[in-house]
Design a protein around this motif. Structure first.
Motif, PDB file in Angstrom:
ATOM      1  N   THR A  15      93.880  66.495  35.239  1.00  0.00           N
ATOM      2  CA  THR A  15      93.381  65.244  35.618  1.00  0.00           C
ATOM      3  C   THR A  15      94.615  64.577  36.387  1.00  0.00           C
ATOM      4  N   VAL A  16      95.443  64.288  35.638  1.00  0.00           N
ATOM      5  CA  VAL A  16      96.550  63.952  36.309  1.00  0.00           C
ATOM      6  C   VAL A  16      97.426  64.582  37.602  1.00  0.00           C
ATOM      7  N   GLU A  17      96.924  65.935  37.508  1.00  0.00           N
ATOM      8  CA  GLU A  17      97.392  66.773  38.657  1.00  0.00           C
ATOM      9  C   GLU A  17      96.309  66.371  39.878  1.00  0.00           C
ATOM     10  N   ARG A  18      95.056  66.348  39.503  1.00  0.00           N
ATOM     11  CA  ARG A  18      93.969  66.097  40.756  1.00  0.00           C
ATOM     12  C   ARG A  18      94.375  64.645  41.123  1.00  0.00           C
ATOM     13  N   LEU A  19      94.967  63.508  40.270  1.00  0.00           N
ATOM     14  CA  LEU A  19      95.139  62.077  40.803  1.00  0.00           C
ATOM     15  C   LEU A  19      96.471  62.275  41.777  1.00  0.00           C
ATOM     16  N   ASP A  20      97.475  63.138  41.336  1.00  0.00           N
ATOM     17  CA  ASP A  20      98.430  63.303  42.122  1.00  0.00           C
ATOM     18  C   ASP A  20      98.271  63.715  43.682  1.00  0.00           C
ATOM     19  N   PHE A  21      97.268  64.691  43.517  1.00  0.00           N
ATOM     20  CA  PHE A  21      97.023  65.354  44.709  1.00  0.00           C
ATOM     21  C   PHE A  21      96.310  64.220  45.581  1.00  0.00           C
ATOM     22  N   LEU A  22      95.448  63.573  45.089  1.00  0.00           N
ATOM     23  CA  LEU A  22      94.596  62.510  46.002  1.00  0.00           C
ATOM     24  C   LEU A  22      95.337  61.489  46.417  1.00  0.00           C
ATOM     25  N   VAL A  23      96.378  60.982  45.468  1.00  0.00           N
ATOM     26  CA  VAL A  23      97.318  59.712  45.956  1.00  0.00           C
ATOM     27  C   VAL A  23      98.093  60.373  47.054  1.00  0.00           C
ATOM     28  N   ARG A  24      98.698  61.734  47.079  1.00  0.00           N
ATOM     29  CA  ARG A  24      99.508  62.187  48.228  1.00  0.00           C
ATOM     30  C   ARG A  24      98.631  62.480  49.411  1.00  0.00           C
ATOM     31  N   MET A  25      97.407  62.871  49.277  1.00  0.00           N
ATOM     32  CA  MET A  25      96.589  62.937  50.607  1.00  0.00           C
ATOM     33  C   MET A  25      96.332  61.394  51.073  1.00  0.00           C
ATOM     34  N   ARG A  26      96.215  60.667  50.272  1.00  0.00           N
ATOM     35  CA  ARG A  26      95.892  59.042  50.816  1.00  0.00           C
ATOM     36  C   ARG A  26      97.381  58.719  51.572  1.00  0.00           C
ATOM     37  N   THR A  27      98.184  58.927  50.724  1.00  0.00           N
ATOM     38  CA  THR A  27      99.624  58.458  51.663  1.00  0.00           C
ATOM     39  C   THR A  27      99.875  59.224  52.871  1.00  0.00           C
ATOM     40  N   SER A  28      99.394  60.404  53.158  1.00  0.00           N
ATOM     41  CA  SER A  28      99.587  61.177  54.221  1.00  0.00           C
ATOM     42  C   SER A  28      98.380  60.811  55.367  1.00  0.00           C
ATOM     43  N   GLY A  29      97.390  59.876  54.987  1.00  0.00           N
ATOM     44  CA  GLY A  29      96.514  59.428  56.138  1.00  0.00           C
ATOM     45  C   GLY A  29      95.102  60.205  55.831  1.00  0.00           C
ATOM     46  N   VAL A  30      94.817  60.726  54.543  1.00  0.00           N
ATOM     47  CA  VAL A  30      93.383  61.373  54.646  1.00  0.00           C
ATOM     48  C   VAL A  30      92.648  60.008  54.036  1.00  0.00           C
ATOM     49  N   GLY A  31      91.564  59.805  54.583  1.00  0.00           N
ATOM     50  CA  GLY A  31      90.484  58.765  54.525  1.00  0.00           C
ATOM     51  C   GLY A  31      89.750  58.933  53.383  1.00  0.00           C
ATOM     52  N   ILE A  32      89.198  58.052  52.469  1.00  0.00           N
ATOM     53  CA  ILE A  32      88.339  57.881  51.438  1.00  0.00           C
ATOM     54  C   ILE A  32      87.309  58.885  51.869  1.00  0.00           C
ATOM     55  N   SER A  33      86.720  58.796  52.918  1.00  0.00           N
ATOM     56  CA  SER A  33      85.303  59.506  52.973  1.00  0.00           C
ATOM     57  C   SER A  33      85.686  60.950  53.067  1.00  0.00           C
ATOM     58  N   GLN A  34      86.756  61.277  53.695  1.00  0.00           N
ATOM     59  CA  GLN A  34      87.270  62.785  53.648  1.00  0.00           C
ATOM     60  C   GLN A  34      87.614  63.234  52.340  1.00  0.00           C
ATOM     61  N   LEU A  35      88.376  62.428  51.521  1.00  0.00           N
ATOM     62  CA  LEU A  35      88.565  62.973  50.163  1.00  0.00           C
ATOM     63  C   LEU A  35      87.197  63.124  49.317  1.00  0.00           C
ATOM     64  N   GLU A  36      86.291  62.186  49.541  1.00  0.00           N
ATOM     65  CA  GLU A  36      85.182  62.273  48.893  1.00  0.00           C
ATOM     66  C   GLU A  36      84.586  63.806  49.344  1.00  0.00           C
ATOM     67  N   ARG A  37      84.504  63.974  50.589  1.00  0.00           N
ATOM     68  CA  ARG A  37      83.872  65.392  50.818  1.00  0.00           C
ATOM     69  C   ARG A  37      84.733  66.407  50.407  1.00  0.00           C
ATOM     70  N   TYR A  38      86.043  66.278  50.487  1.00  0.00           N
ATOM     71  CA  TYR A  38      86.812  67.438  49.718  1.00  0.00           C
ATOM     72  C   TYR A  38      86.440  67.575  48.308  1.00  0.00           C
ATOM     73  N   VAL A  39      86.298  66.543  47.538  1.00  0.00           N
ATOM     74  CA  VAL A  39      85.998  66.679  46.182  1.00  0.00           C
ATOM     75  C   VAL A  39      84.712  67.372  46.029  1.00  0.00           C
ATOM     76  N   GLU A  40      83.594  66.917  46.769  1.00  0.00           N
ATOM     77  CA  GLU A  40      82.355  67.536  46.865  1.00  0.00           C
ATOM     78  C   GLU A  40      82.495  69.115  46.979  1.00  0.00           C
ATOM     79  N   LEU A  41      83.437  69.584  47.949  1.00  0.00           N
ATOM     80  CA  LEU A  41      83.350  70.893  48.288  1.00  0.00           C
ATOM     81  C   LEU A  41      84.284  71.619  46.951  1.00  0.00           C
TER      82      LEU A  41
END
Length: 109
Positions: A15-41
Motif C-alpha cells: 500500500t505504501v508503495e502504491r501511494l508513493d507511486f501515485l504521489v510521484r505521478m501527481r508530482t509529474s503532472g498526471v491528472g486524477i482522471s488519468q490515475l483513476e484510469r491507470y488504477v482501473e487497468l
C-alpha cells in the motif's frame, strides 16, 4: 486499513508503495482522471499491461520535456544571477538560453 488501539492506521508495504507511486505521478503532472484510469487497468489484471505500458511511456516523454524546460529555465536564471553579480562579462546569453535582445523595450531584466 487495520487500526490498532491507538487509532492510527497501519499500512502494509504494498500500500505504501502504491501511494508513493501515485504521489510521484501527481508530482509529474498526471491528472486524477488519468490515475483513476491507470488504477482501473491495474485492477483489470495482466491483460491491460500494454495499455499501462503506453501510459508510462507517454508519461516518461512528458517528464523528459519538463526536465528540458526546467534546464533551460535554470540556465537563464544562472545567466541573470551572473549578470547581476557582475560576472557575466558581456550581455550575450548562453547558447541554451532563450534568445532575446538585451535591453530591448519590454524585456524583463
Amino acid at each position: 486499513m487495520a487500526r490498532p488501539k491507538s487509532g492510527r492506521r497501519t499500512y502494509d508495504a504494498k500500500t505504501v508503495e502504491r501511494l508513493d507511486f501515485l504521489v510521484r505521478m501527481r508530482t509529474s503532472g498526471v491528472g486524477i482522471s488519468q490515475l483513476e484510469r491507470y488504477v482501473e487497468l491495474v485492477r483489470a489484471g495482466t491483460a491491460t499491461t500494454p495499455q499501462r505500458l503506453q501510459i508510462m511511456v507517454d508519461q516518461r516523454e512528458h517528464i523528459l520535456t519538463q526536465i528540458h524546460e526546467l534546464e533551460l529555465a535554470l540556465t537563464t536564471t544562472e545567466y541573470k544571477i551572473a549578470k547581476y553579480a557582475g560576472t557575466a562579462g558581456d550581455n550575450t546569453p548562453p547558447a541554451s538560453a532563450p534568445s532575446r535582445s538585451t535591453g530591448s523595450e519590454g524585456e524583463p531584466s
